[in-house]
Design an enzyme around this catalytic site. Structure first.
Site, PDB file in Angstrom:
ATOM      1  CB  VAL A 133      -0.946  -0.004   1.229  1.00 50.14           C
ATOM      2  CG1 VAL A 133      -1.776   1.256   1.267  1.00 50.14           C
ATOM      3  CG2 VAL A 133      -1.841  -1.234   1.209  1.00 50.14           C
TER       4      VAL A 133
ATOM      5  N   PRO B 105     -25.731  -1.115 -34.494  1.00 46.72           N
ATOM      6  CG  PRO B 105     -26.041  -3.322 -33.838  1.00 46.72           C
ATOM      7  CD  PRO B 105     -24.984  -2.294 -34.011  1.00 46.72           C
TER       8      PRO B 105
ATOM      9  CG  ASP C  52     -28.283   7.304 -41.364  1.00 43.14           C
ATOM     10  OD1 ASP C  52     -28.011   8.202 -42.172  1.00 43.14           O
ATOM     11  OD2 ASP C  52     -27.911   6.119 -41.491  1.00 43.14           O
TER      12      ASP C  52
ATOM     13  CE  LYS D 186     -30.154   8.135 -47.136  1.00 45.81           C
ATOM     14  NZ  LYS D 186     -29.192   7.493 -47.989  1.00 45.81           N
TER      15      LYS D 186
ATOM     16  N   GLY E 224     -26.196   4.339 -39.301  1.00 46.06           N
ATOM     17  CA  GLY E 224     -26.496   3.117 -38.552  1.00 46.06           C
ATOM     18  C   GLY E 224     -25.598   1.982 -39.031  1.00 46.06           C
ATOM     19  N   GLY E 225     -25.287   1.053 -38.138  1.00 46.02           N
ATOM     20  CA  GLY E 225     -24.500  -0.128 -38.520  1.00 46.02           C
ATOM     21  C   GLY E 225     -23.113   0.249 -38.991  1.00 46.02           C
ATOM     22  CG  ASP E 226     -19.382  -0.994 -41.763  1.00 50.23           C
ATOM     23  OD1 ASP E 226     -18.412  -0.887 -41.012  1.00 50.23           O
ATOM     24  OD2 ASP E 226     -19.315  -0.853 -43.008  1.00 50.23           O
TER      25      ASP E 226
ATOM     26  CB  THR F 148     -22.859  -4.611 -40.324  1.00 51.37           C
ATOM     27  OG1 THR F 148     -23.930  -4.422 -41.244  1.00 51.37           O
ATOM     28  CG2 THR F 148     -22.494  -6.079 -40.258  1.00 51.37           C
ATOM     29  CB  ALA F 149     -28.116  -4.663 -39.021  1.00 52.72           C
TER      30      ALA F 149
ATOM     31  CG  MET G  49     -33.076  -2.118 -46.039  1.00 53.14           C
ATOM     32  SD  MET G  49     -32.391  -0.935 -47.212  1.00 53.14           S
ATOM     33  CE  MET G  49     -30.865  -1.731 -47.681  1.00 53.14           C
TER      34      MET G  49
ATOM     35  N   GLY H  81     -32.900  -5.081 -33.291  1.00 58.47           N
ATOM     36  CA  GLY H  81     -31.789  -5.846 -32.738  1.00 58.47           C
ATOM     37  C   GLY H  81     -30.852  -5.002 -31.886  1.00 58.47           C
TER      38      GLY H  81
HETATM   39  N1  SAH Z   1     -25.472   0.229 -42.736  1.00 56.08           N
HETATM   40  C1  SAH Z   1     -26.444  -0.527 -41.991  1.00 56.08           C
HETATM   41  C2  SAH Z   1     -27.567  -1.053 -42.839  1.00 56.08           C
HETATM   42  C3  SAH Z   1     -28.451  -0.004 -43.405  1.00 56.08           C
HETATM   43  S1  SAH Z   1     -29.788  -0.689 -44.286  1.00 56.08           S
HETATM   44  C4  SAH Z   1     -25.718  -1.671 -41.255  1.00 56.08           C
HETATM   45  O1  SAH Z   1     -24.561  -1.932 -41.536  1.00 56.08           O
HETATM   46  O2  SAH Z   1     -26.350  -2.286 -40.401  1.00 56.08           O
HETATM   47  C5  SAH Z   1     -31.040  -0.664 -43.074  1.00 56.08           C
HETATM   48  C6  SAH Z   1     -31.426  -2.081 -42.698  1.00 56.08           C
HETATM   49  O3  SAH Z   1     -30.503  -2.604 -41.766  1.00 56.08           O
HETATM   50  C7  SAH Z   1     -32.772  -2.199 -42.026  1.00 56.08           C
HETATM   51  O4  SAH Z   1     -33.838  -2.227 -42.941  1.00 56.08           O
HETATM   52  C8  SAH Z   1     -32.618  -3.530 -41.313  1.00 56.08           C
HETATM   53  O5  SAH Z   1     -32.776  -4.606 -42.204  1.00 56.08           O
HETATM   54  C9  SAH Z   1     -31.169  -3.490 -40.895  1.00 56.08           C
HETATM   55  N2  SAH Z   1     -31.023  -2.979 -39.531  1.00 56.08           N
HETATM   56  C10 SAH Z   1     -30.366  -1.887 -39.127  1.00 56.08           C
HETATM   57  N3  SAH Z   1     -30.402  -1.763 -37.786  1.00 56.08           N
HETATM   58  C11 SAH Z   1     -31.101  -2.814 -37.321  1.00 56.08           C
HETATM   59  C12 SAH Z   1     -31.485  -3.254 -36.029  1.00 56.08           C
HETATM   60  N4  SAH Z   1     -31.152  -2.573 -34.915  1.00 56.08           N
HETATM   61  N5  SAH Z   1     -32.219  -4.382 -35.928  1.00 56.08           N
HETATM   62  C13 SAH Z   1     -32.567  -5.084 -37.022  1.00 56.08           C
HETATM   63  N6  SAH Z   1     -32.223  -4.710 -38.276  1.00 56.08           N
HETATM   64  C14 SAH Z   1     -31.501  -3.596 -38.429  1.00 56.08           C
END
Ligand code: SAH
Length: 478
Positions: free
Chosen positions: A23, A230, A253, A275, A306-308, A336-337, A388, A417
């Site tokens: 200590v 996601p 987004d 969009k 969102g996602g990648d 990514t989702a 999508m 998700g």
């Molecule tokens: N660039 C994003 C995808 C964009 S397209 C990525 O890499 O995740 C948008 C689609 O991604 C949605 O229509 C759905 O199919 C999916 N998505 C994104 N976030 C999601 C989530 N939290 N849960 C389920 N699907 C998701």
């Protein structure tokens, strides 16, 4: 607040550390870093404390602290640290300190403390101190860890250079606002690549200062294309958080979660360029234009997706535009989702027994441009992650079955998700459209097709709302 944080100057000042174990060692190290002269008194000394005497200002006195008379012979200290493992001795030392009007810290015994020491992130001369006023040292350490991730490793050298140049910059840029703008750009982490830093030992002379000012002022803005993952904010990368906390403008987004939006620098400008499928609130050209315009003003622009950014995110088109206009950019990948949803639904995307391949596909392409190689995707031993896919689910199922996919292959739909309202529904391929209908699945939802989708029924560890319906339920509605 019951304790006021102050930074005390200890350079060449005597400090007593009483006790010689681990200590005490932990307390001695920062004192030596601050340049204190440490007088350590104990019956025995940890070997590392002995080692410190070789090249540090530390003096050891071997003595039993049951008798405190030895302290009278030491130089009067600025601070006392009592770190023995004997509560009785600690109390005696405390009373000694009180009668001699000395500031004392008794380790792990707050009633016997005049001062407490915070957890420290040391990027000298930048020092961040974190205190919970003794409520929870573990919490303080956790906060310290988070802060140290966020501060760049070269922050210390940046601050030292700034100190060296402060006066010259003041003379060269007399206007306060211009000077503030200069310093903000200087500390922006990307500027670690400035010529001044190529040689870390160089002392900036007059010619360097002139060069630096023009370099910093010339540096155009830049764009960080950032994947927000996601939804669960804990899935952001450290780099994404750094950008969110430094960018001047964030073009985001529509559906970025509020927890993630809350991490953006408070005074940053926010532009919602969201969009939605079928109704483009802002056209891609407008987004491209906004990115270019803001970067041209010299700003750090974050394009938050969102996602990648490179998976169905039109990130490629955006950086092509930036490249065309010679605007520097960086890409910060995101989860990514498909990867996030599968993980949170307990679905291994590949599996030695069931899937040796994985395809990210989108069902959202206009019929006229339908270039999906159905034959390829209908093959077994692979997983399809469909983005999508809600609107075109029926078309997707028909085409896959038409091209030879087994109609009873498992499918899982994961709605929202990784978010607190995640919902997973499982069934078989031929039931997909009926499942979407019956469970009123909304966007965003990801569809996973393949043997592995069945694992959600046993391994989903996250969804609060899980619908594993018996097969008959769909057969009726399908
Ligand atoms: N660039 C994003 C995808 C964009 S397209 C990525 O890499 O995740 C948008 C689609 O991604 C949605 O229509 C759905 O199919 C999916 N998505 C994104 N976030 C999601 C989530 N939290 N849960 C389920 N699907 C998701």
């Amino acid at each position: 607040m019951k304790h006021l944080p102050i930074n005390i100057k200890l350079h060449q000042q005597p400090v007593w550390v009483l006790g010689g174990g681990t200590v005490a060692l932990r307390k001695i190290q920062p004192l030596l870093s601050a340049g204190a002269e440490v007088y350590c008194v104990a019956r025995r000394f940890h070997p590392d404390i002995r080692t410190l005497t070789i090249d540090h200002s530390i003096w050891l006195t071997k003595h039993d602290l049951k008798d405190l008379s030895v302290l009278e012979q030491l130089p009067r200290p600025r601070l006392v640290v009592s770190a023995t493992d004997d509560p009785l001795i600690n109390r005696q030392v405390y009373h000694f300190a009180k009668t001699h009007d000395l500031l004392i810290n008794t380790v792990d015994d707050q009633p016997l403390c005049d001062y407490i020491t915070p957890a420290i992130v040391d990027r000298s001369p930048v020092v961040v101190a974190i205190s919970t006023e003794g409520a929870s040292p573990v919490l303080a350490r956790m906060i310290k860890q988070k802060i140290s991730y966020l501060l760049p490793a070269n922050l210390g050298s940046l601050a030292r250079k700034a100190r060296q140049m402060r006066q010259s910059i003041k003379e060269n840029i007399p206007d306060f606002n211009n000077r503030r703008r200069f310093w903000q750009r200087f500390f922006d982490w990307s500027h670690a690549s400035l010529s001044l830093f190529k040689d870390p030992h160089m002392n900036p002379g007059k010619e360097h200062i002139d060069e630096l000012i023009s370099e910093v002022n010339q540096t155009a803005g830049r764009v960080s294309l950032v994947g927000a993952g996601p939804g669960d904010p804990d899935l952001l990368t450290i780099k994404a958080i750094k950008v969110l906390q430094s960018a001047d403008v964030v073009l985001h987004d529509h559906l970025i979660s509020s927890d993630i939006m809350a991490m953006i620098r408070k005074d940053a400008e926010l532009i919602d360029v969201g969009k939605q499928a079928g109704k483009h609130l802002t056209k891609q050209q407008v987004i491209n234009q906004l990115l270019v315009e803001h970067a041209r003003q010299g700003l750090h622009v974050c394009r938050l997706k969102g996602g990648d950014p490179f998976v169905f995110g039109r990130g490629g088109e955006e950086i092509q535009q930036l490249n065309k206009h010679q605007i520097p950019f960086e890409i910060v990948p995101g989860i990514t989702a498909a990867v996030g949803c599968a993980a949170y639904a307990g679905i291994p995307l590949t599996h030695r027994d069931h899937a040796q391949g994985l395809a990210f596909i989108t069902a959202h392409c206009s019929d006229s441009k339908d270039r999906i190689d159905w034959q390829f995707y209908a093959k077994n031993q692979q997983t399809l992650a469909v983005y999508m896919g809600l609107i075109k689910a029926e078309h997707l199922v028909t085409q896959l079955i038409l091209h030879g996919k087994n109609p009873s292959v498992p499918v899982a739909i994961i709605e929202n998700g990784t978010r607190h309202n995640q919902r997973t529904v499982t069934g078989q391929l031929h039931q997909l459209a009926a499942m979407i209908d019956e469970h009123k699945i909304n966007s965003p939802a990801l569809i996973i097709i393949g043997e592995v989708a069945g694992y959600a029924e046993q391994l989903d560890w996250f969804s609060p709302h899980v619908a594993y319906q018996p097969e008959e339920a769909y057969l009726k509605s399908a």
